[in-house]
Design a protein around this motif. Structure first.
Motif, short mmCIF file in Angstrom:
data_model
loop_
_atom_site.label_atom_id
_atom_site.label_comp_id
_atom_site.label_asym_id
_atom_site.label_seq_id
_atom_site.Cartn_x
_atom_site.Cartn_y
_atom_site.Cartn_z
N ASP A 1 0.87 -1.18 0.00
CA ASP A 1 0.00 0.00 0.00
C ASP A 1 0.91 1.23 0.00
O ASP A 1 1.52 1.56 1.03
N GLU B 1 1.86 4.52 0.46
CA GLU B 1 1.48 5.73 1.20
C GLU B 1 2.73 6.33 1.83
O GLU B 1 3.79 5.69 1.84
N HIS C 1 -5.22 2.52 -4.64
CA HIS C 1 -5.57 2.63 -3.22
C HIS C 1 -6.48 3.84 -3.00
O HIS C 1 -6.55 4.38 -1.89
N HIS D 1 -7.06 8.76 0.45
CA HIS D 1 -6.92 7.95 1.66
C HIS D 1 -8.01 8.28 2.69
O HIS D 1 -7.74 8.51 3.87
N TYR E 1 0.36 -7.75 3.20
CA TYR E 1 0.40 -6.32 2.84
C TYR E 1 1.39 -5.61 3.74
O TYR E 1 1.59 -5.97 4.90
N HIS F 1 3.30 -1.42 4.23
CA HIS F 1 3.40 -0.02 3.84
C HIS F 1 4.88 0.38 3.80
O HIS F 1 5.67 -0.11 4.62
#
Length: 303
Positions: A13, A15, A86, A90, A227, A229
């Motif tokens: 993800d 970010e 995504h 957000h 997953y 980040h």
């Protein structure tokens, strides 16, 4: 129809360090450009890490990140990774109206397709914020041109969580068509589903437990979907103000993430979500390669 596989998926993800949900200290969208970014270094480090093991992953890009750092999208594409969405800003799905959600998902898809020159098939909501209270998300994703979703977390969760007993990939039948759903991987312990495969769960649980649960998921014929980040390999990132419990969940064991990923990438076989979809749901996914979304750029977003 359920997919059967003995392989894993590593999803990223994409970010930045300040994209932590649902805190009084979470910066507003209008402030993001003024904050120091760390996503480029961290994401490229993750790409180097998976390259050491010849693994391709699915990269769920925040549209805002892709717009500011298009080089990250092209770098991932050049290395053979799947480009997925995504969303744009957000925002938790259940805090949006269906129209707001649609516009957010559509804007992200359009930006990613323009940068990459490829069709974006997959979507993951912020915080896995899909539940039986906002199942209209499926309809809006179909209207936006997505082929699969990876937003369903089939266990208890602060943001969303939908304990519907569906642990394997499956088709969601809607009036607008069929959408492939890839639920986040969980495994039952004493009759209750738990996640061991991403975010704080991956950082918190010992590697031996994660290995054992991964093997258990694969034995059941399900893909083990992980997953991570980019901020989770960055122990020196700036910290947002939060209570002690959220601080623990957000920042615990940041120094262990790379070591655990190294071990998992060595021990298990990995593919992308697009590859799984093509193998098990080919009649759904093939048309998407020739029907990329064409959308307006006139959407406005609250700051």
């Amino acid at each position: 129809m359920e997919a059967v596989t003995d392989r894993c998926v590593l999803s990223i993800d994409v970010e930045d360090w300040f994209h932590i949900l649902d805190l009084p200290s979470t910066p507003r969208l209008g402030d993001w450009d003024r904050l120091p970014s760390r996503v480029e270094r961290n994401f490229l480090r993750l790409l180097d890490l998976v390259a050491e093991h010849d693994v391709r992953c699915t990269c769920f890009f925040l549209g805002w990140i892709a717009d500011r750092h298009p080089n990250l999208v092209t770098a991932a594409l050049r290395r053979g990774h799947e480009i997925a969405s995504h969303g744009w800003a957000h925002r938790l799905a259940y805090q949006l109206t269906p129209q707001e959600f649609y516009e957010d998902a559509l804007k992200a898809k359009d930006v990613l397709e323009q940068i990459s020159g490829t069709s974006v098939l997959g979507y993951r909501s912020a915080g896995f914020s899909l539940s039986d209270h906002n199942s209209w998300v499926f309809d809006e994703l179909l209207h936006a041109g997505y082929v699969y979703d990876a937003s369903l977390f089939p266990a208890s969760r602060a943001h969303g969580g939908w304990r519907n007993g569906e642990y394997s990939p499956y088709l969601v039948k809607r009036p607008a068509g069929d959408l492939i759903e890839f639920p986040m991987s969980v495994e039952e312990v004493l009759g209750h589903p738990y996640c061991f495969f991403g975010g704080g769960y991956l950082r918190l649980f010992p590697l031996a437990v994660i290995r054992r649960m991964t093997a258990s998921v694969l034995r059941s014929g399900r893909p083990a979907i992980f997953y991570v980040h980019p901020r989770e390999i960055d122990p020196d990132q700036p910290r947002l103000a939060m209570n002690a419990w959220r601080q623990f969940k957000t920042y615990v064991n940041l120094t262990t993430t790379e070591t655990k990923l190294q071990a998992l990438l060595t021990e298990f076989e990995f593919v992308t979500l697009e590859e799984l979809a093509e193998e098990s749901f080919s009649s759904i996914i093939r048309p998407a390669h020739i029907q990329p979304a064409i959308v307006s750029k006139s959407f406005e977003y609250e700051i």
